[in-house]
Design an enzyme around this catalytic site. Structure first.
Site, PDB file in Angstrom:
ATOM      1  N   HIS A 243      11.678  -8.386  27.408  1.00  0.00           N
ATOM      2  CA  HIS A 243      11.616  -6.991  26.945  1.00  0.00           C
ATOM      3  C   HIS A 243      12.833  -6.601  26.096  1.00  0.00           C
ATOM      4  O   HIS A 243      12.715  -6.113  24.981  1.00  0.00           O
ATOM      5  CB  HIS A 243      11.556  -6.029  28.134  1.00  0.00           C
TER       6      HIS A 243
HETATM    7  C1  BDR Z   1      12.802  -3.462  31.935  1.00  0.00           C
HETATM    8  O1  BDR Z   1      13.060  -3.487  33.328  1.00  0.00           O
HETATM    9  C2  BDR Z   1      13.988  -4.500  33.643  1.00  0.00           C
HETATM   10  O2  BDR Z   1      13.554  -5.228  34.737  1.00  0.00           O
HETATM   11  C3  BDR Z   1      14.171  -5.321  32.399  1.00  0.00           C
HETATM   12  O3  BDR Z   1      15.511  -5.761  32.299  1.00  0.00           O
HETATM   13  C4  BDR Z   1      13.788  -4.398  31.276  1.00  0.00           C
HETATM   14  O4  BDR Z   1      14.905  -3.645  30.839  1.00  0.00           O
HETATM   15  C5  BDR Z   1      11.357  -3.830  31.692  1.00  0.00           C
HETATM   16  O5  BDR Z   1      10.502  -2.915  32.318  1.00  0.00           O
END
Ligand code: BDR
Ligand code: CA
Length: 314
Positions: A243
């Site tokens: 992400h």
């Molecule tokens: C986001 O949540 C975290 O677990 C990841 O680092 C990312 O920023 C994705 O939903």
């Protein structure tokens, strides 16, 4: 052109680590003036240390890490060891930080840096819950018009949520902070899971990353393999998205992304949909837009960019 100055606000997190490494591998485009750590994927003591360790991995222990807020503004902290492992960065052997954490709170560092810079000089890149950013805006509202842009990973609309049926993790953890940021009037770009789910990392790419053979690439591949496991179980495929590097990818190559200016509201009252990002994609409310919402990403060139920039690190 001088590199764009960014502050990365982060809760590493394997995908945060990839975002930081992508920025560090792109010094002619981006100058990382500091990292600010926030509680999110794991508690603050670990996110701050993980941020330092990622910098050490890339040979950039000189960049300061400022510890920020230990908990969300209103709600209790909700963490995600079930995704990232107990350390937050399971899957790699990281180097011990050679320097101490910076002796200033993240919120003060954000305020001081934005106020000391020219208006429009500093871009904020939040990769975790928005607590530090919102607290800085509450403590010193004068920063808001001076920030060049906030480009954040968070939210989801067409895809729903990844933490509750309605909410994505970063916004779910601190919806009140998100509300402050989304109603602040700051220039805002949001990279929701609608977009990041298109940033799937394939096993073939991971193999290429490992084959780069540098210490950073090998450790990054280890992290990605651990993180990928969670995705494999969740989605039943061998591809899982990274992400957070989408935020840095957008700064480097905005042409790879597509989105739309929308009005976005954050749900902060309903227990069922707490933290939902309500995106008015079709402009049905006629409310003024407050955010560029990215929805599309061209995956192959994005992963080529990531590989090329990571390969530059030691
Ligand atoms: C986001 O949540 C975290 O677990 C990841 O680092 C990312 O920023 C994705 O939903
Ligand atoms: Ca994150």
């Amino acid at each position: 052109m001088a590199p764009r100055k960014i502050i990365i606000d982060t809760d590493p997190g394997q995908d945060d680590a990839f975002a930081i490494l992508l920025a560090l591998g792109s010094p002619s485009e981006l100058e990382v003036v500091g990292l600010t750590a926030v509680a999110g994927n794991v508690p603050l003591s670990r996110t701050a240390r993980n941020a330092q360790m990622v910098l050490e991995l890339a040979g950039r222990g000189d960049i300061p890490v400022y510890p920020g807020c230990e908990r969300p503004m209103v709600r209790p902290l909700f963490t995600a060891e079930y995704v990232h492992g107990d350390s937050g960065l399971d899957g790699c052997e990281l180097l011990e930080p050679s320097r101490p954490l910076a002796d200033r709170h993240a919120v003060d560092f954000i305020i001081d840096t934005v106020m000391a810079a020219e208006p429009g000089e500093i871009t904020l890149c939040p990769l975790g819950p928005l607590t530090n950013i919102a607290m800085a805006m509450v403590k010193c509202p004068a920063i808001v018009p001076r920030i060049r842009e906030v480009v954040l990973m968070g939210g989801g609309f067409f895809e729903g949520g990844n933490t509750t049926p309605a909410a994505e993790f970063n916004i779910f953890v601190d919806p009140h902070a998100a509300h402050v940021v989304f109603t602040s009037g700051v220039k805002l770009t949001m990279v929701p899971i609608d977009c990041t789910y298109k940033a799937v990392m394939t096993p073939a790419w991971l193999k290429r990353l490992r084959a780069v053979g540098t210490h950073t690439a090998i450790q990054a591949a280890g992290m990605a393999e651990f993180y990928q496991e969670y995705g494999n179980q969740k989605f039943g495929t061998d591809e899982y998205p990274l992400h957070d590097p989408c935020v840095i990818g957008y700064l480097l190559r905005p042409d790879l992304f597509k989105g739309r200016e929308c009005h976005v509201a954050i749900e902060i009252t309903s227990p069922t949909t707490m933290g939902m990002t309500v995106v008015d994609w079709w402009n049905v409310t006629k409310k003024p837009t407050n955010c560029l919402v990215l929805r599309e990403l061209d995956n192959p060139p994005f992963y080529e960019l990531l590989l090329e920039r990571l390969s530059r690190l030691p």
